[in-house]
Design a protein around this motif. Structure first.
Motif, PDB file in Angstrom:
ATOM      1  N   TYR A  20      84.938  19.410 -30.390  1.00 26.84           N
ATOM      2  CA  TYR A  20      85.875  20.140 -29.542  1.00 26.84           C
ATOM      3  C   TYR A  20      86.928  19.193 -28.959  1.00 26.84           C
ATOM      4  O   TYR A  20      88.121  19.510 -28.911  1.00 26.84           O
ATOM      5  CB  TYR A  20      85.131  20.835 -28.400  1.00 26.84           C
ATOM      6  N   GLU A  50      80.441  18.935 -28.896  1.00 23.64           N
ATOM      7  CA  GLU A  50      81.343  18.555 -27.813  1.00 23.64           C
ATOM      8  C   GLU A  50      82.394  17.552 -28.289  1.00 23.64           C
ATOM      9  O   GLU A  50      83.572  17.643 -27.934  1.00 23.64           O
ATOM     10  CB  GLU A  50      80.541  17.963 -26.650  1.00 23.64           C
ATOM     11  N   GLU A  51      81.962  16.603 -29.079  1.00 22.91           N
ATOM     12  CA  GLU A  51      82.907  15.612 -29.601  1.00 22.91           C
ATOM     13  C   GLU A  51      83.909  16.271 -30.547  1.00 22.91           C
ATOM     14  O   GLU A  51      85.091  15.911 -30.563  1.00 22.91           O
ATOM     15  CB  GLU A  51      82.146  14.504 -30.328  1.00 22.91           C
TER      16      GLU A  51
END
Length: 215
Positions: free
Chosen positions: A57, A54-55
């Motif tokens: 992305y 997520e980070e």
């Protein structure tokens, strides 16, 4: 078309038949990155993704959104992009000199050049645009010759240079191609002429009627 198909393949596992290759618009050869800095960056990116997808992305979102916006603008602009007739003639000349079957190759080069110009925010295709993309469009459409040292893309770029950069005509390049083929070059012609001259000479390397001198 309402969809785009992207296929991958390993040439070592066998080549596709020409009639199938011709259906693919663009062809890209992918090799392992050799630059140490790029290899390191790829490894770091992969590690960052594995640790926190997520980070990762989020860190790439801004660049991806900018690219998406640029593509959308290009998609809207491409309908206004013009290709000069002289460029079209030269493109078809290259295709003809490469013995590309059909006209799909000609059409793909024009369409890709227009897309490239639109992506750059322009409404007119230039010779440089054609030079940047023509190898991708025609490299896989050239006839494969196991005795030819030039690969498909190299062959395309060589003919492109003759027509676009050197300003040679179709006839001039055809003549150069003929001379480069075994049995059709100038050296072979000279050999044939030499053989004819030898045939006219009598025994001892003398022409008929030539004085042999005193013995």
């Amino acid at each position: 078309a309402s969809f785009i198909m992207i296929g991958t393949g390993n040439p070592e596992e066998g080549e596709l038949r020409p009639q199938l290759l011709d259906r693919f618009g663009l062809y890209v050869e992918i090799n392992t990155v050799a630059d140490p800095d790029l290899r390191l960056q790829l490894a770091l990116n992969r590690t960052a993704y594995d640790l926190n997808p997520e980070e990762f992305y989020a860190s790439a979102r801004e660049d991806q959104e900018a690219l998406k916006e640029k593509l959308l603008k290009a998609k809207a602009l491409v309908k206004e992009v013009q290709v000069d007739r002289d460029l079209r003639i030269k493109i078809s000349t290259v295709c003809s000199l490469l013995d590309i079957d059909g006209i799909r190759g000609d059409m793909v080069v024009v369409r890709t050049a227009k897309a490239f110009a639109a992506f750059d925010g322009r409404t007119e295709v230039t010779e440089d645009d054609v030079g940047r993309i023509i190898g991708l469009c025609l490299g896989h459409r050239t006839r494969k010759d196991p005795l030819d040292p030039l690969g498909g893309v190299m062959k395309v770029n060589a003919v492109f240079k003759r027509i676009f950069k050197d300003g040679l005509t179709y006839e001039a390049v055809r003549g150069m191609q003929a001379k480069s083929q075994p049995g059709k070059g100038g050296d072979d012609k000279k050999k044939e002429e030499g053989a004819e001259e030898d045939g006219k000479e009598g025994r001892g390397g003398l022409k008929p009627g030539q004085w042999r001198g005193l013995k």
